[in-house]
Design a protein around this motif. Structure first.
Motif, short mmCIF file in Angstrom:
data_model
loop_
_atom_site.label_atom_id
_atom_site.label_comp_id
_atom_site.label_asym_id
_atom_site.label_seq_id
_atom_site.Cartn_x
_atom_site.Cartn_y
_atom_site.Cartn_z
N UNK A 1 36.23 66.65 1.34
CA UNK A 1 34.98 66.26 1.96
C UNK A 1 33.98 67.39 2.19
N UNK A 2 34.27 68.56 1.68
CA UNK A 2 33.34 69.69 1.80
C UNK A 2 32.39 69.69 0.61
N UNK A 3 31.13 70.03 0.88
CA UNK A 3 30.14 70.12 -0.19
C UNK A 3 30.46 71.32 -1.06
N UNK A 4 30.49 71.11 -2.37
CA UNK A 4 30.77 72.21 -3.30
C UNK A 4 29.61 73.19 -3.32
N UNK A 5 29.92 74.45 -3.53
CA UNK A 5 28.90 75.48 -3.61
C UNK A 5 28.10 75.30 -4.90
N UNK A 6 26.76 75.46 -4.83
CA UNK A 6 25.95 75.31 -6.03
C UNK A 6 26.24 76.42 -7.04
N UNK A 7 25.97 76.13 -8.31
CA UNK A 7 26.23 77.10 -9.38
C UNK A 7 25.42 78.38 -9.20
N UNK A 8 24.20 78.28 -8.69
CA UNK A 8 23.38 79.47 -8.47
C UNK A 8 24.00 80.39 -7.42
N UNK A 9 24.67 79.80 -6.45
CA UNK A 9 25.35 80.60 -5.45
C UNK A 9 26.52 81.35 -6.07
N UNK A 10 27.28 80.66 -6.93
CA UNK A 10 28.39 81.32 -7.62
C UNK A 10 27.89 82.46 -8.50
N UNK A 11 26.79 82.23 -9.22
CA UNK A 11 26.24 83.29 -10.06
C UNK A 11 25.75 84.47 -9.22
N UNK A 12 25.16 84.18 -8.08
CA UNK A 12 24.71 85.24 -7.19
C UNK A 12 25.88 86.04 -6.63
N UNK A 13 26.95 85.34 -6.29
CA UNK A 13 28.15 86.05 -5.81
C UNK A 13 28.71 86.95 -6.89
N UNK A 14 28.67 86.48 -8.14
CA UNK A 14 29.14 87.33 -9.25
C UNK A 14 28.25 88.56 -9.39
N UNK A 15 26.95 88.40 -9.18
CA UNK A 15 26.04 89.55 -9.22
C UNK A 15 26.37 90.52 -8.10
N UNK A 16 26.67 90.00 -6.92
CA UNK A 16 27.01 90.86 -5.80
C UNK A 16 28.33 91.59 -6.02
N UNK A 17 29.18 91.04 -6.88
CA UNK A 17 30.47 91.68 -7.19
C UNK A 17 30.41 92.44 -8.50
N UNK A 18 29.21 92.84 -8.92
CA UNK A 18 29.05 93.49 -10.23
C UNK A 18 29.82 94.80 -10.34
N UNK A 19 29.98 95.53 -9.26
CA UNK A 19 30.75 96.78 -9.31
C UNK A 19 32.21 96.49 -9.65
N UNK A 20 32.74 95.37 -9.13
CA UNK A 20 34.11 95.00 -9.45
C UNK A 20 34.23 94.61 -10.92
N UNK A 21 33.22 93.92 -11.45
CA UNK A 21 33.23 93.54 -12.87
C UNK A 21 33.23 94.79 -13.74
N UNK A 22 32.36 95.75 -13.42
CA UNK A 22 32.30 97.01 -14.18
C UNK A 22 33.62 97.76 -14.06
N UNK A 23 34.17 97.80 -12.87
CA UNK A 23 35.43 98.49 -12.63
C UNK A 23 36.57 97.88 -13.45
N UNK A 24 36.63 96.56 -13.49
CA UNK A 24 37.69 95.87 -14.25
C UNK A 24 37.49 96.07 -15.75
#
Length: 152
Positions: free
Chosen positions: A12-35
């Protein structure tokens, strides 16, 4: 009814919008580069030196990426049995805004370190971070996806 039935998860929880997921991925860009640098063994240090010439900025980026990674993980754990996860996720909007603005000011600091020299990378990152912060601040869907479910 404001949202379609498909917009909710099984609890019953509202799913997070796709733009929010993409933004979170941008905020975790250092982790992506590190991996990516870790996976590409031979050229890993070259990748890290190219993207983060100052290793302190890499460590700061890794630290600032932790809240978005935690929110990505916790938003999928919400259920009636895990009220603690829903309670932490309810703080997601201010946490995301603070993280986005912190990374924006980190990018401004990068420009300062380069003596104001223009870089497309810094310009695009700052623009997207600013747009993302405005989106998170004004979106009713983002606000509603972070709400605690009253029935659970």
């Amino acid at each position: 009814m404001r949202y379609a039935i498909e917009s909710f998860d099984k609890n019953g929880f509202l799913l997070a919008p796709k733009w929010l997921w993409l933004g979170w991925m941008l905020l975790a860009k250092a982790w992506v580069v590190f991996i990516v640098a870790g996976v590409s063994r031979d050229s890993g240090s070259t990748i890290l030196n190219y993207v983060y010439p100052d290793h302190d900025m890499l460590y700061l980026g890794l630290l600032m990426g932790v809240p978005s990674i935690a929110l990505m993980w916790l938003i999928s754990l919400r259920s009636p049995e895990r009220r603690w996860a829903a309670k932490i996720v309810s703080w997601g909007k201010p946490i995301t805004l603070i993280t986005a603005l912190s990374q924006f000011f980190q990018s401004v600091y990068h420009v300062y370190l380069q003596a104001g020299a223009f870089s497309w990378t810094n310009g695009v990152i700052m623009l997207v971070l600013l747009w993302f912060a405005i989106y998170v601040y004004q979106s009713k869907t983002v606000r509603d996806c972070f709400k605690l479910n009253e029935t659970n």
